[in-house]
Write a protein that holds these residues in place. Structure first.
Motif, PDB file in Angstrom:
ATOM      1  N   THR A 187       0.802  -1.291  -0.141  1.00 53.58           N
ATOM      2  CA  THR A 187       0.106   0.125  -0.005  1.00 53.58           C
ATOM      3  C   THR A 187       0.969   1.281  -0.077  1.00 53.58           C
ATOM      4  O   THR A 187       2.178   1.209   0.315  1.00 53.58           O
ATOM      5  N   TYR A 188       0.217   2.401  -0.482  1.00 54.16           N
ATOM      6  CA  TYR A 188       0.974   3.408  -0.396  1.00 54.16           C
ATOM      7  C   TYR A 188       1.649   3.945   1.110  1.00 54.16           C
ATOM      8  O   TYR A 188       2.459   4.464   1.163  1.00 54.16           O
ATOM      9  N   THR A 210      -0.159   1.841  -6.582  1.00 49.94           N
ATOM     10  CA  THR A 210       0.450   2.515  -5.006  1.00 49.94           C
ATOM     11  C   THR A 210       1.125   3.580  -5.326  1.00 49.94           C
ATOM     12  O   THR A 210       1.213   4.767  -4.563  1.00 49.94           O
ATOM     13  N   LEU A 211       2.224   3.820  -6.531  1.00 45.09           N
ATOM     14  CA  LEU A 211       2.756   5.066  -6.593  1.00 45.09           C
ATOM     15  C   LEU A 211       2.028   6.215  -7.065  1.00 45.09           C
ATOM     16  O   LEU A 211       2.112   7.211  -6.275  1.00 45.09           O
ATOM     17  N   ASP A 269      -1.102   6.558  -5.855  1.00 49.44           N
ATOM     18  CA  ASP A 269      -1.697   6.893  -4.588  1.00 49.44           C
ATOM     19  C   ASP A 269      -0.887   7.543  -3.617  1.00 49.44           C
ATOM     20  O   ASP A 269      -1.248   8.659  -2.695  1.00 49.44           O
ATOM     21  N   LEU A 270       0.494   7.255  -3.637  1.00 47.05           N
ATOM     22  CA  LEU A 270       1.416   7.944  -2.863  1.00 47.05           C
ATOM     23  C   LEU A 270       1.705   9.340  -3.192  1.00 47.05           C
ATOM     24  O   LEU A 270       1.509  10.271  -2.517  1.00 47.05           O
TER      25      LEU A 270
END
Length: 178
Positions: free
Chosen positions: A106-107, A132-133, A135-136
């Motif tokens: 997850t982020y 994930t990226l 979201d981050l």
């Protein structure tokens, strides 16, 4: 004459800007072959070419040195992308820290990995996967974003922040290059 002093002030501001930067890089386009495990997927020739083009743009922005760190997912396509970028950036032997836990994480977990980066580091190149990226990037900057294959987000930490202090809404999305 007024313009001369303004330019001088702007130059001093640029020189004094020692903000830390995080480059979040999504792996290049990978093959989809029946029977090949997702983790082991290799880059396509098209993916490699696109990664080289994007890496040239990153090379114009940052030079890797002792105050830089490169972190990658252990997945084949992420590591291959990291190697393509490092080759284009003129640093083919630069150490890639393989972080096993960032494949399918997850982020928030990815942020916890970033939060372990020592204070002396100024530039981080992070190679991984969507969603994930993306979201981050959105969590850190509160800006809508999407990372396509081979693209990178340039994130500037707020003045005075270190990677250990990084959290939500304390960084600026400078740009996404793809």
């Amino acid at each position: 004459m007024g313009n001369k002093s303004v330019n001088s002030i702007e130059s001093k501001i640029l020189i004094m800007d020692n903000s830390k930067k995080l480059y979040i890089i999504r792996h290049a386009k990978a093959e989809t072959i029946p029977g090949i495990n997702d983790f082991d997927r290799a880059l396509t020739s098209e993916g490699i070419q696109h990664a080289k083009q994007v890496a040239e743009k990153l090379a114009a922005k940052v030079t890797l040195n002792e105050n830089s760190v490169v972190i990658s997912s252990p997945a084949n396509r992420a590591l291959q992308t990291a190697r393509v970028f490092l080759d284009v950036m003129g640093s083919p032997s630069f150490d890639i820290q393989i972080e096993e836990s960032i494949y399918e994480c997850t982020y928030k977990h990815l942020l916890s990995v970033i939060n372990t980066i020592p204070d002396h580091i100024d530039h981080v190149l992070l190679f991984g996967h969507n969603p994930t990226l993306t979201d981050l990037v959105e969590f850190l900057t509160r800006k809508s974003a999407y990372l396509r294959t081979s693209s990178f987000a340039e994130i500037k930490l707020d003045t005075g922040f270190t990677f250990q202090m990084l959290s939500g809404n304390c960084a600026d999305l400078v740009q996404i290059i793809d």
